[in-house]
Design a protein around this motif. Structure first.
Motif, PDB file in Angstrom:
ATOM      1  N   VAL A 174      10.874  -7.097   6.250  1.00  0.00           N
ATOM      2  CA  VAL A 174      10.591  -5.805   6.874  1.00  0.00           C
ATOM      3  C   VAL A 174      11.786  -5.323   7.705  1.00  0.00           C
ATOM      4  O   VAL A 174      12.258  -4.196   7.562  1.00  0.00           O
ATOM      5  CB  VAL A 174       9.335  -5.889   7.764  1.00  0.00           C
ATOM      6  CG1 VAL A 174       9.031  -4.529   8.369  1.00  0.00           C
ATOM      7  CG2 VAL A 174       8.150  -6.408   6.972  1.00  0.00           C
ATOM      8  N   PHE A 175      12.308  -6.181   8.568  1.00  0.00           N
ATOM      9  CA  PHE A 175      13.334  -5.770   9.527  1.00  0.00           C
ATOM     10  C   PHE A 175      14.748  -5.857   8.965  1.00  0.00           C
ATOM     11  O   PHE A 175      15.634  -5.142   9.418  1.00  0.00           O
ATOM     12  CB  PHE A 175      13.231  -6.618  10.793  1.00  0.00           C
ATOM     13  CG  PHE A 175      12.159  -6.166  11.746  1.00  0.00           C
ATOM     14  CD1 PHE A 175      12.460  -5.444  12.886  1.00  0.00           C
ATOM     15  CD2 PHE A 175      10.825  -6.451  11.488  1.00  0.00           C
ATOM     16  CE1 PHE A 175      11.466  -5.017  13.748  1.00  0.00           C
ATOM     17  CE2 PHE A 175       9.825  -6.030  12.350  1.00  0.00           C
ATOM     18  CZ  PHE A 175      10.149  -5.306  13.481  1.00  0.00           C
ATOM     19  N   PRO A 217       3.107   0.073  -4.748  1.00  0.00           N
ATOM     20  CA  PRO A 217       2.163  -0.321  -3.697  1.00  0.00           C
ATOM     21  C   PRO A 217       2.884  -0.356  -2.366  1.00  0.00           C
ATOM     22  O   PRO A 217       4.058  -0.748  -2.285  1.00  0.00           O
ATOM     23  CB  PRO A 217       1.729  -1.732  -4.134  1.00  0.00           C
ATOM     24  CG  PRO A 217       2.906  -2.264  -4.886  1.00  0.00           C
ATOM     25  CD  PRO A 217       3.553  -1.072  -5.551  1.00  0.00           C
ATOM     26  N   VAL A 218       2.203   0.019  -1.293  1.00  0.00           N
ATOM     27  CA  VAL A 218       2.866   0.104   0.006  1.00  0.00           C
ATOM     28  C   VAL A 218       2.040  -0.590   1.081  1.00  0.00           C
ATOM     29  O   VAL A 218       0.891  -0.228   1.330  1.00  0.00           O
ATOM     30  CB  VAL A 218       3.110   1.577   0.413  1.00  0.00           C
ATOM     31  CG1 VAL A 218       3.662   1.644   1.825  1.00  0.00           C
ATOM     32  CG2 VAL A 218       4.076   2.239  -0.543  1.00  0.00           C
ATOM     33  N   GLY A 219       2.659  -1.601   1.689  1.00  0.00           N
ATOM     34  CA  GLY A 219       2.144  -2.220   2.896  1.00  0.00           C
ATOM     35  C   GLY A 219       3.189  -2.032   3.974  1.00  0.00           C
ATOM     36  O   GLY A 219       3.114  -1.148   4.803  1.00  0.00           O
ATOM     37  N   ASN A 220       4.229  -2.875   3.902  1.00  0.00           N
ATOM     38  CA  ASN A 220       5.408  -2.684   4.751  1.00  0.00           C
ATOM     39  C   ASN A 220       6.426  -1.749   4.118  1.00  0.00           C
ATOM     40  O   ASN A 220       7.405  -1.363   4.770  1.00  0.00           O
ATOM     41  CB  ASN A 220       6.058  -4.031   5.056  1.00  0.00           C
ATOM     42  CG  ASN A 220       5.372  -4.754   6.200  1.00  0.00           C
ATOM     43  OD1 ASN A 220       5.158  -4.188   7.266  1.00  0.00           O
ATOM     44  ND2 ASN A 220       5.019  -6.012   5.968  1.00  0.00           N
ATOM     45  N   GLY A 221       6.232  -1.402   2.858  1.00  0.00           N
ATOM     46  CA  GLY A 221       7.051  -0.373   2.224  1.00  0.00           C
ATOM     47  C   GLY A 221       8.394  -0.818   1.689  1.00  0.00           C
ATOM     48  O   GLY A 221       9.251   0.016   1.404  1.00  0.00           O
ATOM     49  N   THR A 222       8.599  -2.127   1.495  1.00  0.00           N
ATOM     50  CA  THR A 222       9.930  -2.588   1.084  1.00  0.00           C
ATOM     51  C   THR A 222      10.299  -2.149  -0.331  1.00  0.00           C
ATOM     52  O   THR A 222      11.469  -1.829  -0.581  1.00  0.00           O
ATOM     53  CB  THR A 222      10.037  -4.118   1.196  1.00  0.00           C
ATOM     54  OG1 THR A 222       8.987  -4.731   0.448  1.00  0.00           O
ATOM     55  CG2 THR A 222       9.940  -4.553   2.645  1.00  0.00           C
ATOM     56  N   LEU A 223       9.348  -2.115  -1.240  1.00  0.00           N
ATOM     57  CA  LEU A 223       9.673  -1.675  -2.591  1.00  0.00           C
ATOM     58  C   LEU A 223       9.890  -0.165  -2.631  1.00  0.00           C
ATOM     59  O   LEU A 223      10.819   0.333  -3.285  1.00  0.00           O
ATOM     60  CB  LEU A 223       8.573  -2.082  -3.572  1.00  0.00           C
ATOM     61  CG  LEU A 223       8.838  -1.769  -5.047  1.00  0.00           C
ATOM     62  CD1 LEU A 223      10.156  -2.353  -5.524  1.00  0.00           C
ATOM     63  CD2 LEU A 223       7.691  -2.282  -5.924  1.00  0.00           C
ATOM     64  N   LEU A 224       9.068   0.574  -1.904  1.00  0.00           N
ATOM     65  CA  LEU A 224       9.228   2.028  -1.885  1.00  0.00           C
ATOM     66  C   LEU A 224      10.561   2.435  -1.254  1.00  0.00           C
ATOM     67  O   LEU A 224      11.272   3.290  -1.786  1.00  0.00           O
ATOM     68  CB  LEU A 224       8.072   2.680  -1.139  1.00  0.00           C
ATOM     69  CG  LEU A 224       8.107   4.214  -1.153  1.00  0.00           C
ATOM     70  CD1 LEU A 224       6.721   4.789  -1.375  1.00  0.00           C
ATOM     71  CD2 LEU A 224       8.687   4.777   0.151  1.00  0.00           C
ATOM     72  N   PHE A 237      17.087  -6.944   2.439  1.00  0.00           N
ATOM     73  CA  PHE A 237      15.941  -7.071   1.537  1.00  0.00           C
ATOM     74  C   PHE A 237      15.737  -5.782   0.738  1.00  0.00           C
ATOM     75  O   PHE A 237      15.483  -5.812  -0.471  1.00  0.00           O
ATOM     76  CB  PHE A 237      14.673  -7.414   2.317  1.00  0.00           C
ATOM     77  CG  PHE A 237      13.562  -7.957   1.462  1.00  0.00           C
ATOM     78  CD1 PHE A 237      13.434  -9.319   1.284  1.00  0.00           C
ATOM     79  CD2 PHE A 237      12.654  -7.109   0.842  1.00  0.00           C
ATOM     80  CE1 PHE A 237      12.409  -9.832   0.486  1.00  0.00           C
ATOM     81  CE2 PHE A 237      11.635  -7.608   0.048  1.00  0.00           C
ATOM     82  CZ  PHE A 237      11.508  -8.976  -0.138  1.00  0.00           C
ATOM     83  N   LEU A 238      15.861  -4.639   1.403  1.00  0.00           N
ATOM     84  CA  LEU A 238      15.694  -3.355   0.719  1.00  0.00           C
ATOM     85  C   LEU A 238      16.763  -3.154  -0.352  1.00  0.00           C
ATOM     86  O   LEU A 238      16.486  -2.590  -1.422  1.00  0.00           O
ATOM     87  CB  LEU A 238      15.756  -2.206   1.723  1.00  0.00           C
ATOM     88  CG  LEU A 238      14.784  -2.253   2.908  1.00  0.00           C
ATOM     89  CD1 LEU A 238      14.960  -1.013   3.774  1.00  0.00           C
ATOM     90  CD2 LEU A 238      13.347  -2.371   2.429  1.00  0.00           C
TER      91      LEU A 238
END
Length: 368
Positions: free
Chosen positions: A191-192, A222-229, A196-197
């Protein structure tokens, strides 16, 4: 070795040196972005390159990988009606999180910490554990109680220490962040940490290559922490900025209706989370994030793409998982959320790609 680029806070502009173990903005404690503006290579120059995500080396902040497991270059298969699926559950650790985890492990190797820690509901922790094993780095993964036993088994098999936290995903993140402040600690946060992004963005570079230098009308994630988006948004911006695509696809963000803080903020027209939205148990545990730290960036990325948010019920998730299994694709319940959202015709005939992010063997079928 090329110097590591600086990181910066997107909220207040504070800069953090590239070689620092600091994991967040020292002023606001928010997540960091990377001061890195790559130019992707044209399609014709990719022929003959290594068959992994490292073929897009011009777009990655690290080069000459030493811990690669051949991650990336997963198949793209048609489902129906202009919708295709990207089979990211066919990664070394059986989830898309390998795309970002390999970048974090490579970065940790260069920084030389005493220990690596991560927090996860399963897939990210498994990926970090695997790549730390490959890099011979000591690793501890914080997980919430109730995490799938199969995921815990996989994390431990890679030699990582599992630290079970009483409470939910948020409590787990808080515990890991406290530990991350200890000297000599590398916080492998999906996330931080912006590296990773820059790993997850290779998902879209692969789509662009596999579709012959174009992208679908809609990219559903899919979006939780949004890393793929957020990774997808980075890749789209890179490809468009280099003149390699002439239009930007819409980003459709999918959340479980049981835990949908971003979808709620979107419906309110807000630029950040709105109040505290009620949450309930969900099969889609991997995206059950009540307060994602990058919420403003996620909402902005969807808005800038002319996209939208969609939510799915538990029944829709269960039926979508069975539907994909009947097509030969056994995917974990979080990973079927995008197919659950679009399989009933909401795209209006536009072409789209959905990610199948994690293998069904990790957590079994959705029951209830």
């Amino acid at each position: 070795m090329t110097p590591l680029p600086d990181r910066f806070c997107p909220a207040d502009g504070t800069r953090v040196p590239g070689g620092s173990l600091d994991w967040c903005c020292p002023v606001c404690r928010g997540p960091l972005d990377l001061d890195f503006a790559p130019t992707p290579a044209p399609l014709t120059s990719l022929t003959g390159r290594v068959n992994s995500l490292w073929r897009y080396t011009e777009c990655l902040p690290l080069a000459a990988p030493t811990v690669s497991l051949g991650e990336g270059r997963t198949p793209l298969v048609e489902l129906r009606g202009g919708i295709s699926a990207k089979l990211d559950f066919l990664m070394p650790t059986l989830s898309f999180k390998d795309r970002g985890a390999v970048l974090l492990a490579e970065l940790a190797l260069r920084l030389g910490p005493r220990q690596v820690i991560a927090d996860s509901s399963g897939n990210a922790g498994t990926a970090i554990a695997a790549y730390c094993a490959r890099a011979a780095l000591p690793c501890t993964v914080y997980v919430p109680e109730g995490t799938s036993p199969k995921k815990l088994e996989q994390i431990e098999a890679h030699g990582a220490r599992v630290h079970v936290v009483e409470g939910d995903r948020e409590a787990t993140a808080r515990a890991a962040r406290e530990a991350a402040d200890l000297p000599g600690t590398f916080y492998a946060s999906h996330v931080f940490n912006p590296y990773f992004l820059h790993g997850t963005k290779t998902y879209v570079h692969e789509l662009w290559e596999d579709l012959g230098g174009r992208l679908p009308d809609v990219i559903v994630v899919p979006v939780g922490n949004g890393t793929l988006l957020l990774g997808a948004a980075l890749a789209v911006a890179e490809l468009h900025g280099a003149g390699l695509i002439d239009r930007r696809p819409a980003l459709y963000a999918v959340q479980a209706a049981a835990v949908a803080p971003l979808a709620h903020a979107w419906a309110e027209g807000a630029d950040d989370l709105v109040g505290v939205t009620p949450s309930a148990p969900t099969f889609a545990e991997g995206i059950a994030i009540p307060r994602p730290p990058r919420a403003p960036q996620i909402l902005r990325a969807v808005r800038d793409s002319a996209g939208t948010f969609l939510t799915v019920t538990e029944d829709q998730i269960r039926h979508a998982q069975r539907d994909l299994a009947s097509r030969g694709l056994y995917v974990e319940s979080t990973g079927v959320a995008c197919w659950a959202a679009v399989r009933e015709g909401v795209l209006g005939g536009r072409t789209a790609v959905v990610p199948l992010c994690g293998a069904g063997v990790k957590s079994g079928p959705a029951r209830g």
